[in-house]
Motif scaffolding. Structure first.
Motif, PDB file in Angstrom:
ATOM      1  N   GLN A 104      43.940  31.973   8.753  1.00  0.00           N
ATOM      2  CA  GLN A 104      42.686  32.477   8.142  1.00  0.00           C
ATOM      3  C   GLN A 104      41.484  31.948   8.438  1.00  0.00           C
ATOM      4  O   GLN A 104      41.309  30.659   8.374  1.00  0.00           O
ATOM      5  CB  GLN A 104      43.030  32.831   6.696  1.00  0.00           C
ATOM      6  CG  GLN A 104      41.939  33.947   5.739  1.00  0.00           C
ATOM      7  CD  GLN A 104      42.269  33.741   4.398  1.00  0.00           C
ATOM      8  OE1 GLN A 104      42.038  32.850   3.558  1.00  0.00           O
ATOM      9  NE2 GLN A 104      42.706  34.889   4.062  1.00  0.00           N
ATOM     10  N   SER A 105      40.396  32.729   8.621  1.00  0.00           N
ATOM     11  CA  SER A 105      38.988  31.962   8.622  1.00  0.00           C
ATOM     12  C   SER A 105      37.931  32.539   7.700  1.00  0.00           C
ATOM     13  O   SER A 105      38.068  33.551   6.873  1.00  0.00           O
ATOM     14  CB  SER A 105      38.517  32.452  10.262  1.00  0.00           C
ATOM     15  OG  SER A 105      39.344  31.981  11.312  1.00  0.00           O
ATOM     16  N   ALA A 106      36.903  31.647   7.596  1.00  0.00           N
ATOM     17  CA  ALA A 106      35.710  31.982   6.727  1.00  0.00           C
ATOM     18  C   ALA A 106      34.592  31.851   7.474  1.00  0.00           C
ATOM     19  O   ALA A 106      34.461  30.822   8.446  1.00  0.00           O
ATOM     20  CB  ALA A 106      35.823  31.079   5.453  1.00  0.00           C
ATOM     21  N   THR A 107      33.696  32.301   7.060  1.00  0.00           N
ATOM     22  CA  THR A 107      32.148  32.371   7.758  1.00  0.00           C
ATOM     23  C   THR A 107      31.311  31.767   7.145  1.00  0.00           C
ATOM     24  O   THR A 107      31.066  32.121   5.819  1.00  0.00           O
ATOM     25  CB  THR A 107      31.839  33.952   8.218  1.00  0.00           C
ATOM     26  OG1 THR A 107      32.842  34.443   9.107  1.00  0.00           O
ATOM     27  CG2 THR A 107      30.387  34.167   9.078  1.00  0.00           C
ATOM     28  N   LEU A 108      30.574  30.865   7.785  1.00  0.00           N
ATOM     29  CA  LEU A 108      29.448  30.011   7.178  1.00  0.00           C
ATOM     30  C   LEU A 108      28.170  30.261   7.855  1.00  0.00           C
ATOM     31  O   LEU A 108      28.039  30.370   9.175  1.00  0.00           O
ATOM     32  CB  LEU A 108      29.701  28.409   7.211  1.00  0.00           C
ATOM     33  CG  LEU A 108      28.906  27.464   6.672  1.00  0.00           C
ATOM     34  CD1 LEU A 108      28.527  27.678   5.245  1.00  0.00           C
ATOM     35  CD2 LEU A 108      28.881  26.107   7.159  1.00  0.00           C
ATOM     36  N   THR A 109      27.211  30.830   6.907  1.00  0.00           N
ATOM     37  CA  THR A 109      26.109  31.335   7.448  1.00  0.00           C
ATOM     38  C   THR A 109      25.002  30.008   7.603  1.00  0.00           C
ATOM     39  O   THR A 109      24.808  29.518   6.532  1.00  0.00           O
ATOM     40  CB  THR A 109      25.400  32.522   6.720  1.00  0.00           C
ATOM     41  OG1 THR A 109      26.426  33.693   6.949  1.00  0.00           O
ATOM     42  CG2 THR A 109      24.021  32.904   7.284  1.00  0.00           C
ATOM     43  N   VAL A 110      24.383  29.725   8.647  1.00  0.00           N
ATOM     44  CA  VAL A 110      23.625  28.612   8.649  1.00  0.00           C
ATOM     45  C   VAL A 110      21.913  29.228   9.149  1.00  0.00           C
ATOM     46  O   VAL A 110      21.850  30.005   9.866  1.00  0.00           O
ATOM     47  CB  VAL A 110      23.931  27.598   9.769  1.00  0.00           C
ATOM     48  CG1 VAL A 110      22.966  26.452   9.613  1.00  0.00           C
ATOM     49  CG2 VAL A 110      25.259  27.303   9.749  1.00  0.00           C
ATOM     50  N   ALA A 111      21.130  29.018   7.979  1.00  0.00           N
ATOM     51  CA  ALA A 111      19.848  29.345   8.057  1.00  0.00           C
ATOM     52  C   ALA A 111      18.770  28.091   8.102  1.00  0.00           C
ATOM     53  O   ALA A 111      19.101  27.429   7.267  1.00  0.00           O
ATOM     54  CB  ALA A 111      19.638  30.459   7.002  1.00  0.00           C
ATOM     55  N   ALA A 112      17.662  28.349   8.625  1.00  0.00           N
ATOM     56  CA  ALA A 112      16.627  27.438   8.486  1.00  0.00           C
ATOM     57  C   ALA A 112      15.213  28.106   8.111  1.00  0.00           C
ATOM     58  O   ALA A 112      15.064  29.169   8.605  1.00  0.00           O
ATOM     59  CB  ALA A 112      16.444  26.722  10.123  1.00  0.00           C
ATOM     60  N   SER A 113      14.546  27.270   7.287  1.00  0.00           N
ATOM     61  CA  SER A 113      13.035  27.815   6.858  1.00  0.00           C
ATOM     62  C   SER A 113      12.048  26.980   7.335  1.00  0.00           C
ATOM     63  O   SER A 113      12.289  25.517   7.159  1.00  0.00           O
ATOM     64  CB  SER A 113      13.142  27.831   5.237  1.00  0.00           C
ATOM     65  OG  SER A 113      11.853  28.401   4.809  1.00  0.00           O
ATOM     66  N   ILE A 114      11.261  27.326   8.032  1.00  0.00           N
ATOM     67  CA  ILE A 114      10.018  26.569   8.349  1.00  0.00           C
ATOM     68  C   ILE A 114       8.851  26.423   7.505  1.00  0.00           C
ATOM     69  O   ILE A 114       7.811  25.651   7.665  1.00  0.00           O
ATOM     70  CB  ILE A 114       9.494  27.039   9.832  1.00  0.00           C
ATOM     71  CG1 ILE A 114       8.848  28.287   9.654  1.00  0.00           C
ATOM     72  CG2 ILE A 114      10.672  27.143  10.793  1.00  0.00           C
ATOM     73  CD1 ILE A 114       8.173  28.818  10.908  1.00  0.00           C
ATOM     74  N   ALA A 115       9.069  26.978   6.182  1.00  0.00           N
ATOM     75  CA  ALA A 115       8.097  27.053   5.199  1.00  0.00           C
ATOM     76  C   ALA A 115       7.737  25.619   4.849  1.00  0.00           C
ATOM     77  O   ALA A 115       8.540  24.890   4.611  1.00  0.00           O
ATOM     78  CB  ALA A 115       8.183  27.976   3.909  1.00  0.00           C
ATOM     79  N   GLY A 116       6.237  25.176   5.004  1.00  0.00           N
ATOM     80  CA  GLY A 116       6.001  23.941   4.692  1.00  0.00           C
ATOM     81  C   GLY A 116       6.035  22.812   5.649  1.00  0.00           C
ATOM     82  O   GLY A 116       5.922  21.602   5.352  1.00  0.00           O
ATOM     83  N   LEU A 117       6.701  23.132   6.684  1.00  0.00           N
ATOM     84  CA  LEU A 117       6.930  22.076   7.891  1.00  0.00           C
ATOM     85  C   LEU A 117       5.763  22.005   8.837  1.00  0.00           C
ATOM     86  O   LEU A 117       5.190  23.021   9.103  1.00  0.00           O
ATOM     87  CB  LEU A 117       8.332  22.387   8.485  1.00  0.00           C
ATOM     88  CG  LEU A 117       9.560  22.512   7.556  1.00  0.00           C
ATOM     89  CD1 LEU A 117      10.740  22.778   8.355  1.00  0.00           C
ATOM     90  CD2 LEU A 117       9.857  21.294   6.923  1.00  0.00           C
ATOM     91  N   THR A 118       5.544  20.853   9.271  1.00  0.00           N
ATOM     92  CA  THR A 118       4.739  20.882  10.444  1.00  0.00           C
ATOM     93  C   THR A 118       5.294  20.739  11.711  1.00  0.00           C
ATOM     94  O   THR A 118       6.558  20.494  11.718  1.00  0.00           O
ATOM     95  CB  THR A 118       3.890  19.311  10.220  1.00  0.00           C
ATOM     96  OG1 THR A 118       4.922  18.267  10.203  1.00  0.00           O
ATOM     97  CG2 THR A 118       3.066  19.287   8.961  1.00  0.00           C
ATOM     98  N   PRO A 119       4.566  21.040  12.672  1.00  0.00           N
ATOM     99  CA  PRO A 119       5.349  21.100  14.301  1.00  0.00           C
ATOM    100  C   PRO A 119       6.155  19.686  14.384  1.00  0.00           C
ATOM    101  O   PRO A 119       5.723  18.601  14.030  1.00  0.00           O
ATOM    102  CB  PRO A 119       4.111  21.257  15.066  1.00  0.00           C
ATOM    103  CG  PRO A 119       3.117  21.969  14.483  1.00  0.00           C
ATOM    104  CD  PRO A 119       3.254  21.316  12.901  1.00  0.00           C
TER     105      PRO A 119
END
Length: 243
Positions: A174-189
């Motif tokens: 059996q498998s489970a799905t892990l959602t990976v998300a990134a937020s750039i708020a407040g980050l400098t280049p």
């Protein structure tokens, strides 16, 4: 007796207990006996003691055991043959006797590698967040179900979000799905990176083989598109009547 022995274990677990075979001397003289072990491939079967003497109308016991430390999941078959004589090289009646031994090594409870070894995000500063990506988490083998898993960044990464951060699996494969998300708020280049560790334990709090598994997450924040002007004012001088 008995003439058939069956052993079963899970790869990586301790050897199963030995089983006892009884040798009976139903005659009127001493019985001299010895054992011979036969297997194909790996040496995994043993019997002790390897020889003995049994008085008339008495019995002796032989312990038959297995060593699974080098075995992979499979079914193994072997034999323990008992030869008897009267001490004068005369073969005892009923000799030899053969004990058939079957050993089943089952696959262990295993946490599989995530579907991706690395996840990469890229976005421009001041724009929206990049689209989330997914990882697949799978457990298989002979586990005490359910198997509980947890995903966590190994270093501080406020820009990373894992959904859900934990869960459970109730059956092999059996498998489970892990959602990976990134937020750039407040980050400098710049480039930001971390590792995510996935751990798994069965219902008996035993860690699954292969736990923890890791994958890398990288976020690249690009500088925004900027218009620059080299000179903000111009001065021209010309004489009257000249170009």
């Amino acid at each position: 007796a008995p003439l058939n022995l069956n052993f079963s274990t899970i790869q990586g677990m301790p050897n199963p207990p030995g089983q006892v075979v009884t040798v009976s001397n139903t005659g009127g003289g001493a019985l001299y006996w010895h054992t011979q072990v036969q297997v194909l491939g790996f040496t995994w079967l043993w019997a002790t003691p390897t020889a003995g003497t049994t008085a008339p109308n008495q019995t002796a016991q032989i312990t038959v055991g297995v060593n699974t430390s080098t075995l992979t999941p499979n079914t193994y078959v072997g034999q323990v043959t008992i030869f008897g004589t009267d001490g004068k090289n005369g073969t005892a009646s009923g000799s030899p006797q053969t004990i058939s031994v079957s050993l089943t090594v089952l696959p262990p409870c295993t946490l599989a590698q995530p579907s991706w070894s690395s996840v990469a995000f890229s976005a421009t500063a001041g724009s929206g967040d990049p689209s989330p990506q997914t990882e697949t988490i799978t457990a298989s083998g002979n586990c005490s179900w359910p198997v509980t898993w947890q995903a966590q960044a190994t270093s501080a990464a406020n820009w990373l979000k894992l959904t859900p951060p934990s869960g459970s699996l109730t059956a092999s494969g059996q498998s489970a799905t892990l959602t990976v998300a990134a937020s750039i708020a407040g980050l400098t280049p710049g480039t930001y990176s971390t590792q995510v560790a996935i751990t798994a334990t069965d219902s008996g709090s035993n860690p699954a083989q292969g736990s923890p598994q890791y994958f890398t997450v990288t976020l690249t924040v690009l500088p925004p598109c900027t218009l620059q002007v080299s000179n903000t004012s111009f001065t021209f001088t010309a004489g009257q009547g000249q170009p």
